[in-house]
Design a protein around this motif. Structure first.
Motif, PDB file in Angstrom:
ATOM      1  N   UNK A  46     -24.576  -7.837  44.092  1.00  0.00           N
ATOM      2  CA  UNK A  46     -24.432  -8.795  42.754  1.00  0.00           C
ATOM      3  C   UNK A  46     -22.921  -9.322  42.938  1.00  0.00           C
ATOM      4  N   UNK A  47     -22.044  -8.425  43.463  1.00  0.00           N
ATOM      5  CA  UNK A  47     -20.812  -9.011  43.631  1.00  0.00           C
ATOM      6  C   UNK A  47     -20.565 -10.183  44.567  1.00  0.00           C
ATOM      7  N   UNK A  48     -21.470  -9.823  45.824  1.00  0.00           N
ATOM      8  CA  UNK A  48     -21.582 -11.031  46.727  1.00  0.00           C
ATOM      9  C   UNK A  48     -22.024 -12.433  46.262  1.00  0.00           C
ATOM     10  N   UNK A  49     -23.042 -12.273  45.187  1.00  0.00           N
ATOM     11  CA  UNK A  49     -23.694 -13.333  44.567  1.00  0.00           C
ATOM     12  C   UNK A  49     -22.971 -14.045  43.802  1.00  0.00           C
ATOM     13  N   UNK A  50     -21.856 -13.411  43.089  1.00  0.00           N
ATOM     14  CA  UNK A  50     -21.032 -13.999  41.918  1.00  0.00           C
ATOM     15  C   UNK A  50     -19.940 -14.475  42.646  1.00  0.00           C
ATOM     16  N   UNK A  52     -17.206 -13.086  43.665  1.00  0.00           N
ATOM     17  CA  UNK A  52     -16.016 -12.304  43.194  1.00  0.00           C
ATOM     18  C   UNK A  52     -15.071 -11.910  44.225  1.00  0.00           C
ATOM     19  N   UNK A  53     -13.812 -12.322  43.745  1.00  0.00           N
ATOM     20  CA  UNK A  53     -12.625 -11.967  44.580  1.00  0.00           C
ATOM     21  C   UNK A  53     -11.800 -11.121  44.355  1.00  0.00           C
ATOM     22  N   UNK A  54     -10.966 -10.141  45.099  1.00  0.00           N
ATOM     23  CA  UNK A  54     -10.352  -9.077  44.968  1.00  0.00           C
ATOM     24  C   UNK A  54      -9.334  -9.002  43.919  1.00  0.00           C
ATOM     25  N   UNK A  59      -8.504  -7.828  36.220  1.00  0.00           N
ATOM     26  CA  UNK A  59      -9.079  -8.555  34.837  1.00  0.00           C
ATOM     27  C   UNK A  59     -10.421  -8.032  34.386  1.00  0.00           C
ATOM     28  N   UNK A  60     -11.395  -7.990  35.069  1.00  0.00           N
ATOM     29  CA  UNK A  60     -12.667  -7.384  34.745  1.00  0.00           C
ATOM     30  C   UNK A  60     -12.658  -5.986  34.129  1.00  0.00           C
TER      31      UNK A  60
END
Length: 74
Positions: A46-50, A52-54, A59-60
């Motif tokens: 899910x992180x890869x699909x979104x 997301x950067x470090x 913020x999340x």
């Protein structure tokens, strides 16, 4: 190899000893050993699909914490 009757299988499924602490511990251990590793890989996907950067992780985390303490809406 054992071949139980369908009746014996049905009776065994109808009697789950949830009052026995050892059985509940065994059940929790099996869920932890089988389900949890799968969830780690699912979350990584899910992180890869979104994409997301470090830098977005703090913020999340702040967003999750603010949602944790905000009042629920119906």
């Amino acid at each position: 190899m054992a071949h139980p009757s369908l009746r014996a299988i049905g009776q065994g499924l109808g009697h789950v000893p949830l009052g026995d602490r050892s059985y509940v511990f065994l059940l929790a251990a099996n869920v932890g050993a089988v389900i949890m590793p799968w969830m780690v890989f699912y979350q990584q996907g899910a992180v890869l699909d979104k994409g997301l950067q470090r830098w977005i992780f703090p913020v999340n985390a702040a967003t999750r914490r603010s949602g944790l303490y905000s009042p629920r809406r119906s």
